[in-house]
Design a protein around this motif. Structure first.
Motif, PDB file in Angstrom:
ATOM      1  N   UNK A  89      18.870 -13.807 -67.046  1.00  0.00           N
ATOM      2  CA  UNK A  89      18.470 -14.961 -67.835  1.00  0.00           C
ATOM      3  C   UNK A  89      19.488 -15.317 -68.900  1.00  0.00           C
ATOM      4  N   UNK A  90      20.092 -14.305 -69.502  1.00  0.00           N
ATOM      5  CA  UNK A  90      21.069 -14.572 -70.556  1.00  0.00           C
ATOM      6  C   UNK A  90      22.374 -15.137 -69.985  1.00  0.00           C
ATOM      7  N   UNK A  91      22.784 -14.624 -68.827  1.00  0.00           N
ATOM      8  CA  UNK A  91      23.970 -15.190 -68.171  1.00  0.00           C
ATOM      9  C   UNK A  91      23.697 -16.633 -67.763  1.00  0.00           C
ATOM     10  N   UNK A  92      22.513 -16.880 -67.238  1.00  0.00           N
ATOM     11  CA  UNK A  92      22.141 -18.236 -66.844  1.00  0.00           C
ATOM     12  C   UNK A  92      22.217 -19.182 -68.035  1.00  0.00           C
ATOM     13  N   UNK A  93      21.755 -18.717 -69.199  1.00  0.00           N
ATOM     14  CA  UNK A  93      21.793 -19.541 -70.408  1.00  0.00           C
ATOM     15  C   UNK A  93      23.227 -19.848 -70.826  1.00  0.00           C
ATOM     16  N   UNK A  94      24.123 -18.867 -70.695  1.00  0.00           N
ATOM     17  CA  UNK A  94      25.538 -19.086 -71.025  1.00  0.00           C
ATOM     18  C   UNK A  94      26.093 -20.252 -70.219  1.00  0.00           C
ATOM     19  N   UNK A  95      25.840 -20.250 -68.925  1.00  0.00           N
ATOM     20  CA  UNK A  95      26.434 -21.275 -68.070  1.00  0.00           C
ATOM     21  C   UNK A  95      25.703 -22.610 -68.169  1.00  0.00           C
ATOM     22  N   UNK A  96      24.446 -22.599 -68.580  1.00  0.00           N
ATOM     23  CA  UNK A  96      23.786 -23.859 -68.920  1.00  0.00           C
ATOM     24  C   UNK A  96      24.482 -24.498 -70.121  1.00  0.00           C
ATOM     25  N   UNK A  97      24.879 -23.651 -71.076  1.00  0.00           N
ATOM     26  CA  UNK A  97      25.522 -24.149 -72.293  1.00  0.00           C
ATOM     27  C   UNK A  97      26.916 -24.711 -72.036  1.00  0.00           C
ATOM     28  N   UNK A 117      34.367 -22.689 -79.725  1.00  0.00           N
ATOM     29  CA  UNK A 117      33.686 -23.277 -80.879  1.00  0.00           C
ATOM     30  C   UNK A 117      34.135 -24.714 -81.139  1.00  0.00           C
ATOM     31  N   UNK A 118      35.451 -24.958 -81.009  1.00  0.00           N
ATOM     32  CA  UNK A 118      36.009 -26.275 -81.313  1.00  0.00           C
ATOM     33  C   UNK A 118      35.741 -27.263 -80.189  1.00  0.00           C
ATOM     34  N   UNK A 119      36.009 -26.852 -78.946  1.00  0.00           N
ATOM     35  CA  UNK A 119      35.929 -27.772 -77.809  1.00  0.00           C
ATOM     36  C   UNK A 119      34.502 -27.939 -77.295  1.00  0.00           C
ATOM     37  N   UNK A 120      33.756 -26.845 -77.223  1.00  0.00           N
ATOM     38  CA  UNK A 120      32.418 -26.891 -76.627  1.00  0.00           C
ATOM     39  C   UNK A 120      31.304 -26.638 -77.630  1.00  0.00           C
ATOM     40  N   UNK A 121      31.672 -26.425 -78.899  1.00  0.00           N
ATOM     41  CA  UNK A 121      30.680 -26.126 -79.938  1.00  0.00           C
ATOM     42  C   UNK A 121      29.825 -24.914 -79.568  1.00  0.00           C
ATOM     43  N   UNK A 122      30.464 -23.910 -78.982  1.00  0.00           N
ATOM     44  CA  UNK A 122      29.735 -22.740 -78.478  1.00  0.00           C
ATOM     45  C   UNK A 122      30.642 -21.512 -78.503  1.00  0.00           C
ATOM     46  N   UNK A 123      30.726 -20.860 -79.619  1.00  0.00           N
ATOM     47  CA  UNK A 123      31.573 -19.676 -79.733  1.00  0.00           C
ATOM     48  C   UNK A 123      30.974 -18.486 -78.985  1.00  0.00           C
ATOM     49  N   UNK A 124      29.661 -18.323 -79.082  1.00  0.00           N
ATOM     50  CA  UNK A 124      29.021 -17.121 -78.538  1.00  0.00           C
ATOM     51  C   UNK A 124      29.197 -16.999 -77.030  1.00  0.00           C
TER      52      UNK A 124
END
Length: 369
Positions: free
Chosen positions: A97-105, A313-320
């Motif tokens: 589920x957590x990997x799925x969330x990463x790629x949704x983001x 963080x800069x390009x996709x607004x998603x550092x995590x």
């Protein structure tokens, strides 16, 4: 019987056959019984290594009921109730589920971020994967054979279940970056101008519907709808690499690029890859690996941990999410370990080819005839 003749060769020694033998020529009858059966786990001692610098949802096929065998000396990829999510320890049920969330983001920015993360090198690596698969010369042979048989199809043949002369499966390929290379090499877009089903099929399978949405949208924009709706040369299917929604012995070629390290149980995914391949079929995995040169490894680590998350963080607004992607590379198998796991799953002639000093590697193996 219709036979696929796949001759693969190399312009360097990295993918020559062991013991100085000739490149493999596999002749695979395509009239396979479409039944689900247990995968036989076999061990091979012939591995060699080389180092050179419309979305469809289908019910998954149950995994093999035979007791899986652990690779010798390294144990099972997953043992106990927990596994890794980057450097974090999580429950087995939680990781997917957590990997799925990463790629949704990251789905909408995934290909752009790949350019930033690899300085464009991912395009070269994928082009090399295409070259190593031999899809272009195989497609030429298939199309020539189909043209010679044109007009000789019987009414019985027309009523038979759809069967392709060359079937390719690209797993974890949601945005279509690798699959589009196969489509172009096989000239499926040109074939789509004619009527009837294409003799060649490319199926993209991904666990993440958001990645598939992006991939199908890109495909329709790039090729139009005929390729997907009329000739069915390109398909997008939602499915889990550990339990693929396809019948046994369905594909001639299985590829997975930058996806295997995100699978919860790599051993299970390898066994299911073997299951869906036809006898003589080929498995090829392009994945981030472990750098073999110490100075390069130091520079690579600095770039990975200090630059890539900041770019996310800069390009996709998603550092995590990009921090996870960097960490997942370090937790993945070494080149030699993945060869061992492939052998344990039942692949023959398992080996790898390093590229860019081991930043990535292509692992390949063959399903026994």
């Amino acid at each position: 019987f219709m036979a696929n003749v796949a001759t693969t060769c190399s312009r360097n020694n990295s993918i020559s056959r062991p013991n100085g033998t000739n490149p493999r020529i596999s002749i695979t009858a395509v009239c396979h019984p479409q039944i689900r059966s247990c995968t036989t786990i076999r061990f091979s001692s012939t591995a060699t290594n080389h180092d050179t610098s419309s979305t469809t949802t289908t019910s998954p096929t149950p995994p093999p009921t035979s007791t899986p065998q652990s690779p010798p000396n390294i144990g099972s990829y997953v043992s106990g109730p927990t596994t890794h999510f980057g450097y974090e320890s999580v429950s087995i049920n939680e990781k997917e589920g957590r990997v799925k969330k990463v790629f949704e983001n990251v789905a909408d920015n995934y290909d752009v971020m790949n350019d930033f993360m690899s300085a464009g090198l991912h395009r070269y690596w994928k082009d090399e994967l295409l070259r190593m698969t031999g899809v272009e010369p195989m497609a030429k042979a298939v199309r020539r054979r189909a043209s010679l048989n044109y007009g000789t199809v019987t009414s019985e043949d027309k009523g038979a279940e759809d069967e392709r002369l060359l079937s390719i499966l690209d797993v974890a390929g949601g945005t279509g970056d690798v699959a589009f290379r196969f489509v172009d090499a096989a000239k499926c877009e040109e074939r789509a101008k004619s009527s009837g089903k294409d003799e060649i099929s490319v199926t993209v399978c991904d666990i993440n519907p958001e990645m598939l949405r992006v991939g199908e949208s890109r495909a329709r924009k790039k090729y139009g709808s005929a390729l997907l709706d009329d000739t069915s040369a390109l398909k997008f299917v939602e499915g889990n690499a550990q339990c693929l929604p396809f019948a046994d012995e369905s594909f001639d070629l299985y590829t997975i690029a930058f996806g295997l390290r995100n699978v919860t149980d790599v051993d299970m995914a390898l066994r299911d890859a073997l299951r869906v391949l036809k006898p003589g079929g080929r498995f090829m995995c392009l994945e981030f690996s472990h750098v073999t040169n110490a100075p390069l490894a130091s520079l690579y680590d600095t770039y990975s941990f200090h630059v890539i998350p900041k770019l996310g963080e800069v390009v996709a607004n998603d550092r995590d999410s990009y921090q996870y992607l960097v960490e997942s590379i370090r937790k993945f198998c070494t080149q030699e370990e993945l060869v061992t796991r492939m052998e344990a799953a039942g692949f023959e002639d398992a080996k790898y080819t390093n590229m860019t000093g081991g930043i990535v590697a292509v692992h390949e193996g063959w399903k026994p005839l």
